[in-house]
Design an enzyme around this catalytic site. Structure first.
Site, PDB file in Angstrom:
ATOM      1  N   GLU A   1       0.980  -1.283   0.141  1.00  0.00           N
ATOM      2  CA  GLU A   1      -0.240   0.032  -0.135  1.00  0.00           C
ATOM      3  C   GLU A   1       0.805   1.266  -0.136  1.00  0.00           C
ATOM      4  O   GLU A   1       2.092   0.977   0.436  1.00  0.00           O
ATOM      5  CB  GLU A   1      -0.866   0.136   1.416  1.00  0.00           C
ATOM      6  N   ASP A   2       0.283   2.363  -0.558  1.00  0.00           N
ATOM      7  CA  ASP A   2       0.994   3.505  -0.529  1.00  0.00           C
ATOM      8  C   ASP A   2       0.974   4.253   0.742  1.00  0.00           C
ATOM      9  O   ASP A   2       1.747   4.495   1.514  1.00  0.00           O
ATOM     10  CB  ASP A   2       0.483   4.523  -1.921  1.00  0.00           C
TER      11      ASP A   2
ATOM     12  N   ASP B   1      -4.666   5.922   5.877  1.00  0.00           N
ATOM     13  CA  ASP B   1      -5.181   6.995   6.302  1.00  0.00           C
ATOM     14  C   ASP B   1      -6.417   6.570   7.251  1.00  0.00           C
ATOM     15  O   ASP B   1      -5.882   6.256   8.491  1.00  0.00           O
ATOM     16  CB  ASP B   1      -5.936   7.666   5.026  1.00  0.00           C
TER      17      ASP B   1
ATOM     18  N   PHE C   1      -2.231  16.063   3.467  1.00  0.00           N
ATOM     19  CA  PHE C   1      -2.605  15.509   2.337  1.00  0.00           C
ATOM     20  C   PHE C   1      -1.120  15.578   1.596  1.00  0.00           C
ATOM     21  O   PHE C   1      -0.651  16.610   1.283  1.00  0.00           O
ATOM     22  CB  PHE C   1      -3.698  16.343   1.659  1.00  0.00           C
TER      23      PHE C   1
ATOM     24  N   ARG D   1       2.311  12.414  -9.314  1.00  0.00           N
ATOM     25  CA  ARG D   1       2.761  11.182  -9.142  1.00  0.00           C
ATOM     26  C   ARG D   1       4.166  10.695  -9.436  1.00  0.00           C
ATOM     27  O   ARG D   1       4.786   9.925  -8.717  1.00  0.00           O
ATOM     28  CB  ARG D   1       2.061  10.011 -10.094  1.00  0.00           C
TER      29      ARG D   1
HETATM   30  P1  5GP Z   1      -8.032   5.075   3.723  1.00  0.00           P
HETATM   31  O1  5GP Z   1      -9.226   4.036   3.385  1.00  0.00           O
HETATM   32  O2  5GP Z   1      -6.941   4.443   4.596  1.00  0.00           O
HETATM   33  O3  5GP Z   1      -8.639   6.419   4.356  1.00  0.00           O
HETATM   34  O4  5GP Z   1      -7.361   5.733   2.516  1.00  0.00           O
HETATM   35  C1  5GP Z   1      -6.276   4.928   1.818  1.00  0.00           C
HETATM   36  C2  5GP Z   1      -6.438   5.404   0.386  1.00  0.00           C
HETATM   37  O5  5GP Z   1      -6.517   7.083   0.382  1.00  0.00           O
HETATM   38  C3  5GP Z   1      -4.984   5.660  -0.217  1.00  0.00           C
HETATM   39  O6  5GP Z   1      -4.507   4.427  -0.816  1.00  0.00           O
HETATM   40  C4  5GP Z   1      -4.882   6.781  -0.984  1.00  0.00           C
HETATM   41  O7  5GP Z   1      -5.248   6.528  -2.530  1.00  0.00           O
HETATM   42  C5  5GP Z   1      -5.904   7.738  -0.451  1.00  0.00           C
HETATM   43  N1  5GP Z   1      -4.965   8.898   0.416  1.00  0.00           N
HETATM   44  C6  5GP Z   1      -5.152   8.719   1.574  1.00  0.00           C
HETATM   45  N2  5GP Z   1      -4.295   9.785   2.226  1.00  0.00           N
HETATM   46  C7  5GP Z   1      -3.794  10.258   1.221  1.00  0.00           C
HETATM   47  C8  5GP Z   1      -2.747  11.452   1.082  1.00  0.00           C
HETATM   48  O8  5GP Z   1      -2.350  12.017   1.888  1.00  0.00           O
HETATM   49  N3  5GP Z   1      -2.660  11.719  -0.364  1.00  0.00           N
HETATM   50  C9  5GP Z   1      -3.019  10.964  -1.358  1.00  0.00           C
HETATM   51  N4  5GP Z   1      -2.668  11.466  -2.326  1.00  0.00           N
HETATM   52  N5  5GP Z   1      -3.730   9.907  -1.238  1.00  0.00           N
HETATM   53  C10 5GP Z   1      -4.025   9.774  -0.056  1.00  0.00           C
END
Ligand code: 5GP
Length: 178
Positions: free
Chosen positions: A100-101, A104, A153, A166
């Site tokens: 995973e990148d 959040d 973010f 990206r």
């Molecule tokens: P979660 O379900 O954990 O809230 O969200 C995960 C996804 O939200 C990540 O895989 C990513 O695609 C997006 N995301 C969450 N935080 C960020 C951020 O700070 N920057 C970006 N570009 N995407 C984010």
């Protein structure tokens, strides 16, 4: 096309990321020595991380890809996840590591783990380059984590804002153009 955003600061330099990925690679190689491992990359944000991570491993691995989208506003995860692209091969009985990148709220990962566990892998763990623990809505944590970051973010190193940024080599914080 301008997004009205610009790179305000570099939060994590490219060199620091590469050093960390090497460390993660060493640890993962040790932990999975002698095992049959599948890296499951979550498109598109984790592609850059996957590419560097897989080359830092000294064990044989297979890779596969999933694409998911969460319903809701662009920068807010809703927890309702739609699978846009599924795995190509069965993971039954295989050791799997989700790449995973960023984690959040944790809602996307929770959904993915449940979905993948229903396919009976031998084991399922998670490596995330970035973790924003302050934003968590569900009790979930990566097994391997690159960096914990504050509630900002971020873009770069695969992460986008409206499909932009990206290709930046570091992890950056955006500012608004006046
Ligand atoms: P979660 O379900 O954990 O809230 O969200 C995960 C996804 O939200 C990540 O895989 C990513 O695609 C997006 N995301 C969450 N935080 C960020 C951020 O700070 N920057 C970006 N570009 N995407 C984010």
């Amino acid at each position: 096309m301008s997004s009205g955003k610009y790179v305000e600061k570099v939060l994590i330099e490219a060199e620091t990321i590469q050093k960390k990925i090497k460390e993660l690679g060493d640890k993962i190689s040790k932990d999975y020595a002698g095992e049959d491992l599948v890296l499951i990359c979550v498109l598109k944000g984790a592609v850059v991380f996957l590419s560097d991570l897989m080359r830092s491993l000294d064990i044989p691995v297979e890779i596969d890809f999933m694409a998911v989208s969460s319903y809701g506003a662009a920068t807010e995860s809703s927890g309702v996840v739609r699978i846009l692209k599924d795995l190509e091969r069965s993971i039954e009985g295989r050791h799997c590591l989700i790449v995973e990148d960023i984690i959040d709220t944790g809602l996307t990962l929770k959904y993915m783990k449940e979905y993948l566990l229903s396919q009976l892998p031998a084991s399922l763990k998670v490596v995330a380059l970035l973790d924003k623990p302050q934003r968590r809505k569900v009790d979930i944590a990566p097994d391997y984590c690159g960096f914990k970051i504050p509630d900002e973010f971020v873009v770069g190193f695969g992460l986008d804002f409206n499909e932009r940024f990206r290709s930046l080599p570091g992890v950056c914080v955006l500012g608004d153009k006046l």
